[in-house]
Design a protein around this motif. Sequence first.
Motif, PDB file in Angstrom:
ATOM      1  N   VAL A 200       0.825  -1.211   0.000  1.00 34.50           N
ATOM      2  CA  VAL A 200       0.000   0.000   0.000  1.00 34.50           C
ATOM      3  C   VAL A 200       0.860   1.263   0.000  1.00 34.50           C
ATOM      4  O   VAL A 200       2.030   1.249   0.384  1.00 34.50           O
ATOM      5  N   ALA A 201       0.250   2.351  -0.461  1.00 34.09           N
ATOM      6  CA  ALA A 201       0.918   3.652  -0.535  1.00 34.09           C
ATOM      7  C   ALA A 201       0.635   4.435   0.738  1.00 34.09           C
ATOM      8  O   ALA A 201      -0.521   4.682   1.074  1.00 34.09           O
ATOM      9  N   GLU A 203      -0.140   7.214   2.126  1.00 31.96           N
ATOM     10  CA  GLU A 203      -0.754   8.536   2.060  1.00 31.96           C
ATOM     11  C   GLU A 203      -2.087   8.383   2.766  1.00 31.96           C
ATOM     12  O   GLU A 203      -2.426   7.291   3.222  1.00 31.96           O
ATOM     13  N   LEU A 204      -2.860   9.464   2.865  1.00 32.27           N
ATOM     14  CA  LEU A 204      -4.242   9.309   3.331  1.00 32.27           C
ATOM     15  C   LEU A 204      -5.142   9.397   2.104  1.00 32.27           C
ATOM     16  O   LEU A 204      -5.798  10.397   1.860  1.00 32.27           O
ATOM     17  N   PHE A 205      -5.102   8.339   1.294  1.00 32.97           N
ATOM     18  CA  PHE A 205      -5.898   8.322   0.063  1.00 32.97           C
ATOM     19  C   PHE A 205      -7.330   7.866   0.329  1.00 32.97           C
ATOM     20  O   PHE A 205      -8.249   8.261  -0.374  1.00 32.97           O
ATOM     21  N   ARG A 240     -12.776   4.997  -6.168  1.00 38.55           N
ATOM     22  CA  ARG A 240     -11.651   5.727  -6.760  1.00 38.55           C
ATOM     23  C   ARG A 240     -10.597   6.006  -5.694  1.00 38.55           C
ATOM     24  O   ARG A 240      -9.396   5.838  -5.920  1.00 38.55           O
ATOM     25  N   ARG A 244      -6.439   4.304  -5.284  1.00 40.20           N
ATOM     26  CA  ARG A 244      -5.168   5.025  -5.120  1.00 40.20           C
ATOM     27  C   ARG A 244      -4.274   4.387  -4.049  1.00 40.20           C
ATOM     28  O   ARG A 244      -3.068   4.578  -4.068  1.00 40.20           O
ATOM     29  N   VAL A 246      -3.331   1.479  -3.746  1.00 43.22           N
ATOM     30  CA  VAL A 246      -2.319   0.630  -4.386  1.00 43.22           C
ATOM     31  C   VAL A 246      -1.790   1.323  -5.647  1.00 43.22           C
ATOM     32  O   VAL A 246      -1.386   0.667  -6.614  1.00 43.22           O
ATOM     33  N   CYS A 247      -1.763   2.659  -5.617  1.00 45.15           N
ATOM     34  CA  CYS A 247      -1.222   3.449  -6.738  1.00 45.15           C
ATOM     35  C   CYS A 247      -1.929   3.155  -8.055  1.00 45.15           C
ATOM     36  O   CYS A 247      -1.298   3.208  -9.119  1.00 45.15           O
ATOM     37  N   ALA A 248      -3.203   2.831  -7.983  1.00 41.86           N
ATOM     38  CA  ALA A 248      -3.946   2.551  -9.212  1.00 41.86           C
ATOM     39  C   ALA A 248      -5.012   3.624  -9.406  1.00 41.86           C
ATOM     40  O   ALA A 248      -5.019   4.649  -8.717  1.00 41.86           O
ATOM     41  N   ASP A 249      -5.881   3.424 -10.357  1.00 42.22           N
ATOM     42  CA  ASP A 249      -7.047   4.293 -10.542  1.00 42.22           C
ATOM     43  C   ASP A 249      -8.155   3.423 -11.137  1.00 42.22           C
ATOM     44  O   ASP A 249      -7.977   2.208 -11.283  1.00 42.22           O
ATOM     45  N   LEU A 253      -8.289  -0.598 -12.233  1.00 47.74           N
ATOM     46  CA  LEU A 253      -9.026  -1.567 -11.414  1.00 47.74           C
ATOM     47  C   LEU A 253     -10.528  -1.480 -11.683  1.00 47.74           C
ATOM     48  O   LEU A 253     -11.091  -0.396 -11.812  1.00 47.74           O
TER      49      LEU A 253
ATOM     50  N   LEU B  72      -0.435  11.044  -9.515  1.00 49.41           N
ATOM     51  CA  LEU B  72      -1.153  10.163  -8.578  1.00 49.41           C
ATOM     52  C   LEU B  72      -1.952  10.931  -7.523  1.00 49.41           C
ATOM     53  O   LEU B  72      -2.852  10.384  -6.895  1.00 49.41           O
ATOM     54  N   ASP B  74      -4.560  13.113  -5.355  1.00 51.64           N
ATOM     55  CA  ASP B  74      -6.006  12.954  -5.476  1.00 51.64           C
ATOM     56  C   ASP B  74      -6.719  14.207  -5.971  1.00 51.64           C
ATOM     57  O   ASP B  74      -7.942  14.261  -5.972  1.00 51.64           O
ATOM     58  N   GLU B  77      -8.626  12.793 -11.060  1.00 50.32           N
ATOM     59  CA  GLU B  77      -9.469  11.594 -10.970  1.00 50.32           C
ATOM     60  C   GLU B  77      -8.710  10.351 -11.417  1.00 50.32           C
ATOM     61  O   GLU B  77      -8.859   9.281 -10.846  1.00 50.32           O
ATOM     62  N   LYS B  79      -4.818   8.894 -13.514  1.00 55.34           N
ATOM     63  CA  LYS B  79      -3.444   9.246 -13.886  1.00 55.34           C
ATOM     64  C   LYS B  79      -3.421   9.941 -15.244  1.00 55.34           C
ATOM     65  O   LYS B  79      -2.639  10.880 -15.461  1.00 55.34           O
ATOM     66  N   ASP B 165       3.455   2.250 -11.336  1.00 57.46           N
ATOM     67  CA  ASP B 165       3.491   2.263  -9.869  1.00 57.46           C
ATOM     68  C   ASP B 165       2.664   1.113  -9.305  1.00 57.46           C
ATOM     69  O   ASP B 165       3.061   0.459  -8.331  1.00 57.46           O
ATOM     70  N   PHE B 166       1.513   0.872  -9.906  1.00 52.74           N
ATOM     71  CA  PHE B 166       0.641  -0.212  -9.448  1.00 52.74           C
ATOM     72  C   PHE B 166       1.372  -1.552  -9.546  1.00 52.74           C
ATOM     73  O   PHE B 166       1.464  -2.295  -8.562  1.00 52.74           O
ATOM     74  N   SER B 169       4.217  -1.973  -7.123  1.00 57.74           N
ATOM     75  CA  SER B 169       3.799  -2.210  -5.735  1.00 57.74           C
ATOM     76  C   SER B 169       3.757  -3.703  -5.422  1.00 57.74           C
ATOM     77  O   SER B 169       3.804  -4.100  -4.259  1.00 57.74           O
ATOM     78  N   TYR B 176       6.417   2.290  -0.869  1.00 58.38           N
ATOM     79  CA  TYR B 176       5.884   3.647  -0.685  1.00 58.38           C
ATOM     80  C   TYR B 176       6.209   4.131   0.728  1.00 58.38           C
ATOM     81  O   TYR B 176       5.348   4.215   1.599  1.00 58.38           O
TER      82      TYR B 176
END
Lengths: 340, 340
Positions: A200-201, A203-205, A240, A244, A246-249, A253, B72, B74, B77, B79, B165-166, B169, B176
């Motif tokens: 996991v990344a 941050e507070l995503f 959404r 983030r 897992v650094c995705a969007d 996913l 990345l 937030d 929306e 990348k 990045d995904f 991970s 991270y």
Amino acid sequence: MKVAGFDIGGANTDLAIIDFEDGEIKEIKTDFEYLPMWCENDRLGVTLVDLIEKICPIDEIDAVGISMTAELVDAFETKTEGVRDIAATCEKLFDVPVGYIGLSGVLSLEELINNPIDVAAANWKATSQIVAEIEKDCIFVDTGSTTTDIIPIKNGEECAKGRTDFERSATGELVYTGTLRTNLTSFVDSIPINGKEYAVASELFASTADVYNVLGLIKDEDFVCATCDGAGKSKEDSARRISRVVCADLDILSMDNIIEMCHHIHNMQVKQIAKGLKQVSERENLDKVVVTGLGKDILCAEAAKLLNLDVKSMGDYYTDEECVVAPAIGTALMMKNSIL
Amino acid sequence: MKVAGFDIGGANTDLAIIDFEDGEIKEIKTDFEYLPMWCENDRLGVTLVDLIEKICPIDEIDAVGISMTAELVDAFETKTEGVRDIAATCEKLFDVPVGYIGLSGVLSLEELINNPIDVAAANWKATSQIVAEIEKDCIFVDTGSTTTDIIPIKNGEECAKGRTDFERSATGELVYTGTLRTNLTSFVDSIPINGKEYAVASELFASTADVYNVLGLIKDEDFVCATCDGAGKSKEDSARRISRVVCADLDILSMDNIIEMCHHIHNMQVKQIAKGLKQVSERENLDKVVVTGLGKDILCAEAAKLLNLDVKSMGDYYTDEECVVAPAIGTALMMKNSIL
């Protein structure tokens, strides 16, 4: 007589107004408001008055009890400063008796000023009063928006080994994890998706509110905290935010992937609470659990089941709305008993 | 000729301006600025120009290379949206050739618009160009303020298994975690103090910058991120923030307690990086490591030593200031090579 009980947390301020008739509870009315005390503690006074007046005219209130945990927020240098600052705000608002819930009972302002640490994070003391009437020997598990209290009760009296938040962090009696505001990365290191483990990344995503929103385990009206990105509270908005982590969007996913992630995250949080509960249960030799708070069914009861403990729900004795503000109800009860 | 290389991260924007003479590096000048792109991305254009002009007049620059990881954050929306938005800002600023570092090389704006994902989080590609000149077969470990790249290089070419990045991970190639901005609760579940284990509070009470500030492992001028409580950056301010992580304060914990906590937290972060490094090292059968970034000595080298890997430091070839902005230097180099 009507007694107001407030539970002033770091993120939420809860209110219960109990109408007593001949010493017995005639009616309980509750409400709460999201008030981030780390940045908006100057709005506390207005919030307390507004919360009461949404239920009844303030001059109908005969006494006010105050519990707090907000003294930990980083707007205050120390807990002592926090407790005194919050009490100073409360004192200005009411013409009726005001008492502060401490571990040693209900304190006056003078007593609080002499012993502020007794009042710091003592709201679980109030909850224990209600739980003891349901079950005289048990552990109560109360998962709110932010934290989980795991408190042993024997012969109708709480007997928590830790007496402060700091001490309870070592005894299993405070697990700093909740139904709404908890950063997923605090209890999840990696998440499996399609058989691979994704770290996991930090941050507070996304927060736990997003997970239980996607899984449909909390109602829309319970999603009372701010969102991490300031965007909306639809399931897609939550998905959404979770992507983030897992650094995705949501190009990468699918919703099915997100739901798979959410089930894993939910399991991990249940295990986190179970770890504290196991520590308390084995040490105190108690195998009955009473669950309450917003997370009573989705987190507390699941953690108890994982350990094969007997589970009772405060929801069998109180409404769901009352369970969410259990410390505020306990606070009103303690205040009423202290002035009689 | 002078080429500017930017590395636009989520929290920091780094610049390296390389002055080339007869195709060789004559001089490198570097700078960086804290720019939280999740809330201030509208300041990006001004920041890029200001950073250049602090070093030389903008009309002396012959070409500009751009790497990014800020897509990345937030505020965007997806990348794709982030990459295009950042590129649109960059295009308006310069009258000289601008190129974007992607995994497939240096892209023009048109190429970026057609394949934005190639450019997302590709700054490690730029770093790999510099490292390959130091060691043709190695793993480079670059710990910045926020993240750690762990990239295998064979025969002078990066061969990272994850391309986003995904994906990274899951492959150990992106951990991270960083030297400044990382929430302690993301890699620490509990902290020993005087022989007891204290579970941590899931808030953003303190970050790794506080830990390395207390331990004296970073310089004052390297503490470039915002503080969690908005207070100062003295050792005492950092200690106060760290005390909150176990629900305490500086009335409860002494400076000796805080230092004991910091050593444990440091060890845990070294282990976190070592876990990713082990995954890459064993899979790729590489046992040489080149370390760089702000955390090269205190984190990367310690992680490599933990695994008994051979360590070289980019610091033996470049200044500390240059190591901190290694991706920006690599970006300028790639840009220069692409226009020749």
